[in-house]
Design an enzyme around this catalytic site. Structure first.
Site, mmCIF file in Angstrom:
data_model
loop_
_atom_site.group_PDB
_atom_site.id
_atom_site.type_symbol
_atom_site.label_atom_id
_atom_site.label_comp_id
_atom_site.label_asym_id
_atom_site.label_seq_id
_atom_site.Cartn_x
_atom_site.Cartn_y
_atom_site.Cartn_z
ATOM 1 N N CYS A 52 -0.539 -18.166 19.497
ATOM 2 C CA CYS A 52 0.532 -18.049 20.493
ATOM 3 C C CYS A 52 1.250 -16.696 20.379
ATOM 4 O O CYS A 52 0.662 -15.670 20.683
ATOM 5 C CB CYS A 52 1.481 -19.246 20.398
ATOM 6 S SG CYS A 52 2.447 -19.449 21.917
ATOM 7 N N GLU B 283 -2.567 -26.043 15.843
ATOM 8 C CA GLU B 283 -1.949 -26.784 14.719
ATOM 9 C C GLU B 283 -1.282 -28.071 15.194
ATOM 10 O O GLU B 283 -1.141 -29.011 14.414
ATOM 11 C CB GLU B 283 -0.969 -25.878 13.956
ATOM 12 C CG GLU B 283 0.420 -25.741 14.547
ATOM 13 C CD GLU B 283 0.475 -24.807 15.747
ATOM 14 O OE1 GLU B 283 -0.569 -24.266 16.152
ATOM 15 O OE2 GLU B 283 1.596 -24.629 16.290
ATOM 16 N N HIS C 3 -1.725 -23.851 20.802
ATOM 17 C CA HIS C 3 -1.255 -24.242 19.469
ATOM 18 C C HIS C 3 -2.201 -25.263 18.850
ATOM 19 O O HIS C 3 -1.931 -26.475 18.895
ATOM 20 C CB HIS C 3 0.159 -24.826 19.551
ATOM 21 C CG HIS C 3 1.237 -23.800 19.661
ATOM 22 N ND1 HIS C 3 1.836 -23.220 18.557
ATOM 23 C CD2 HIS C 3 1.809 -23.224 20.745
ATOM 24 C CE1 HIS C 3 2.741 -22.352 18.955
ATOM 25 N NE2 HIS C 3 2.754 -22.325 20.278
#
Ligand code: MN
Length: 235
Positions: free
Chosen positions: A104, A210, A208
């Site tokens: 990002c 994660e 993202h």
């Protein structure tokens, strides 16, 4: 040996912060996460020497002075100390083949550190732009990205030519840094991933992973590919 992977942190008044999902993703993939608060640029060569790889994490906007622009309406919060540290550390990493996974804001910072530029606010691009600041849960995929055939990223997600991802950004890459290439785009043309043409593993994604890997195991492949790149022949 499990590789040491530095992860940059955000600044919130008197605290440094990082979503635990980055750290847990690195550990689940076989690496050891090392959280990196912003420190002086003079510390970066020593950090680089100790670390096997780097994750540039998500966060607030990059100061457009870093790519030679004045701030425009639509620019959000900026954190000068974080910018200075991450730009300095990234430039040290870019002088060697040590791996970088940029997420990002990290993708945007990697591109700027390597000489590229950003759109300060993609809302200014017009009504045909997709909603890139989703209001759905963070793990939920809201838009499609299409991989560029033959890229390292496409190889990591080799099951398909496109994938749906989450989206929490209002800035995006405008011009891609020299030596890098686009490896995924959204259906509105916004650049969603870049990677270095020559070095083994300098890769950035606009989404993202994660926040997604616990529910979508394909996103874990990004963390695993980073750990594998960090290990080299020692895995
Ligand atoms: Mn997006």
């Amino acid at each position: 040996m499990r590789p040491l992977i530095g992860i940059t942190c955000g600044i919130d008044h008197d605290r440094y912060y990082l979503s635990r999902f980055y750290s847990q993703g690195v550990e689940a993939a076989g690496g050891i996460p090392v959280l990196l608060p912003p420190v002086a640029a003079s510390c970066c060569p020593a950090l680089h020497q100790k670390l096997d790889g780097l994750i540039l994490s998500g966060g607030v906007d990059l100061d457009p002075a870093a790519f030679g622009e004045e701030p425009r309406i639509g620019l959000g919060e900026i954190t000068p100390e974080r910018d200075a540290f991450e730009l300095a550390l990234t430039k040290v990493f870019l002088a060697t083949p040590k791996p970088i996974l940029a997420i990002c804001r990290g993708l945007q910072l990697l591109n700027v550190a390597a000489g590229g530029t950003l759109w300060q606010d993609i809302a200014a691009l017009g009504k045909d732009t997709l909603k890139h600041t989703q209001e759905a849960p963070r793990w939920y995929a809201t838009h499609t990205v299409e991989f560029v055939a033959g890229t390292k990223l496409h190889d990591i997600f080799k099951q398909s030519n496109s994938i749906r991802v989450n989206s929490f950004h209002h800035q995006a890459i405008k011009t891609v840094a020299e030596g890098f290439m686009v490896s995924a785009v959204a259906t509105d043309g916004i650049i969603e991933a870049i990677e270095a043409r020559d070095y083994p593993y300098w890769l950035g994604v606009q989404w993202h992973p994660e926040c997604m890997w616990e529910k979508d195991s394909r996103q874990m492949q990004l963390f695993e590919s980073l750990v594998t790149a960090c290990c080299g022949k020692n895995c």
